[in-house]
Design an enzyme around this catalytic site. Sequence first.
Site, PDB file in Angstrom:
ATOM      1  CG  HIS A 284      -6.768 -41.913   5.701  1.00 57.75           C
ATOM      2  ND1 HIS A 284      -6.287 -40.929   6.543  1.00 57.75           N
ATOM      3  CD2 HIS A 284      -8.099 -42.032   5.978  1.00 57.75           C
ATOM      4  CE1 HIS A 284      -7.288 -40.466   7.278  1.00 57.75           C
ATOM      5  NE2 HIS A 284      -8.395 -41.114   6.955  1.00 57.75           N
TER       6      HIS A 284
ATOM      7  CG  ASN B 100       1.598 -42.975   5.603  1.00 55.13           C
ATOM      8  OD1 ASN B 100       0.818 -42.668   4.705  1.00 55.13           O
ATOM      9  ND2 ASN B 100       1.519 -42.509   6.819  1.00 55.13           N
TER      10      ASN B 100
ATOM     11  CE1 TYR C  27      -4.470 -36.912   5.772  1.00 55.86           C
ATOM     12  CE2 TYR C  27      -4.630 -36.442   3.429  1.00 55.86           C
ATOM     13  CZ  TYR C  27      -4.464 -37.344   4.472  1.00 55.86           C
ATOM     14  OH  TYR C  27      -4.298 -38.686   4.202  1.00 55.86           O
TER      15      TYR C  27
ATOM     16  CE  LYS D 283      -2.367 -41.744   3.502  1.00 55.93           C
ATOM     17  NZ  LYS D 283      -1.416 -41.130   4.481  1.00 55.93           N
TER      18      LYS D 283
ATOM     19  CD  GLU E 226     -11.175 -39.228   7.843  1.00 58.88           C
ATOM     20  OE1 GLU E 226     -10.422 -38.522   8.540  1.00 58.88           O
ATOM     21  OE2 GLU E 226     -11.049 -40.473   7.746  1.00 58.88           O
TER      22      GLU E 226
HETATM   23  P1  IDP Z   1      -2.013 -41.131  10.340  1.00 62.70           P
HETATM   24  O1  IDP Z   1      -2.215 -41.178   8.834  1.00 62.70           O
HETATM   25  O2  IDP Z   1      -1.291 -42.344  10.849  1.00 62.70           O
HETATM   26  O3  IDP Z   1      -3.289 -40.863  11.094  1.00 62.70           O
HETATM   27  P2  IDP Z   1      -1.289 -38.376  10.888  1.00 62.70           P
HETATM   28  O4  IDP Z   1      -0.399 -37.940  11.996  1.00 62.70           O
HETATM   29  O5  IDP Z   1      -2.753 -38.101  11.010  1.00 62.70           O
HETATM   30  O6  IDP Z   1      -1.009 -39.917  10.628  1.00 62.70           O
HETATM   31  O7  IDP Z   1      -0.740 -37.686   9.561  1.00 62.70           O
HETATM   32  C1  IDP Z   1      -1.502 -37.694   8.368  1.00 62.70           C
HETATM   33  C2  IDP Z   1      -0.582 -38.007   7.220  1.00 62.70           C
HETATM   34  O8  IDP Z   1       0.378 -36.950   7.070  1.00 62.70           O
HETATM   35  C3  IDP Z   1       0.282 -39.265   7.400  1.00 62.70           C
HETATM   36  O9  IDP Z   1      -0.402 -40.464   7.102  1.00 62.70           O
HETATM   37  C4  IDP Z   1       1.421 -38.986   6.435  1.00 62.70           C
HETATM   38  O10 IDP Z   1       1.039 -39.237   5.069  1.00 62.70           O
HETATM   39  C5  IDP Z   1       1.612 -37.490   6.629  1.00 62.70           C
HETATM   40  N1  IDP Z   1       2.633 -37.223   7.659  1.00 62.70           N
HETATM   41  C6  IDP Z   1       2.509 -37.374   8.998  1.00 62.70           C
HETATM   42  N2  IDP Z   1       3.629 -37.033   9.647  1.00 62.70           N
HETATM   43  C7  IDP Z   1       4.505 -36.647   8.681  1.00 62.70           C
HETATM   44  C8  IDP Z   1       5.878 -36.169   8.721  1.00 62.70           C
HETATM   45  O11 IDP Z   1       6.493 -36.047   9.772  1.00 62.70           O
HETATM   46  N3  IDP Z   1       6.446 -35.879   7.503  1.00 62.70           N
HETATM   47  C9  IDP Z   1       5.774 -36.005   6.314  1.00 62.70           C
HETATM   48  N4  IDP Z   1       4.503 -36.447   6.249  1.00 62.70           N
HETATM   49  C10 IDP Z   1       3.869 -36.773   7.405  1.00 62.70           C
END
Ligand code: IDP
Length: 139
Positions: free
Chosen positions: A117, A114, A51, A11, A128
């Site tokens: 992905h 984070n 997304y 990312k 994807e």
């Molecule tokens: P994942 O990437 O581990 O599958 P998902 O729940 O699918 O997690 O969420 C997609 C992305 O959305 C996350 O990787 C993160 O970048 C963002 N995200 C998820 N939860 C939060 C939150 O509570 N606050 C801000 N961003 C979030």
Amino acid sequence: MATNRTFTMLKPDAVEKGHIGAILEKINASGFRIVALKLTQMTKADAETFYAVHNERPFFGELVEYMTRGPVVAAVLEKENAVEDFRTLIGATNPADAADGTIRKLYAASIGENAVHGSDSDENAAIEGAFHFSGREMF
Ligand code: IDP
Ligand code: MG
């Protein structure tokens, strides 16, 4: 795409911090073969589509802003049990909860930013991967 493949993006935060090489090295060392790879920047429409499953979530706007602010490294990876094993390698969504040695533990700043992905199913890995690569770009 075969079911032993997954899709990843390094990312914008990981790219900005200069972590492309270290993360790709870890991916290789963990037994994944890179079958497609490129540096690309998503448009707002791209990120909203990619997304879409999260479009009702309170963080959706922030997520689209983040994912479009600079280039990402998109890749398709091949390995037995690729989807599950890659989710294990990246660790929990929130780096505070991620296991030691995982990519998010090592390189992620927060639950939002984070670093990486990983697809959550074989079906989504195929969707994807096809979103970012043509058949001629996958090996
Ligand atoms: P994942 O990437 O581990 O599958 P998902 O729940 O699918 O997690 O969420 C997609 C992305 O959305 C996350 O990787 C993160 O970048 C963002 N995200 C998820 N939860 C939060 C939150 O509570 N606050 C801000 N961003 C979030
Ligand atoms: Mg997810």
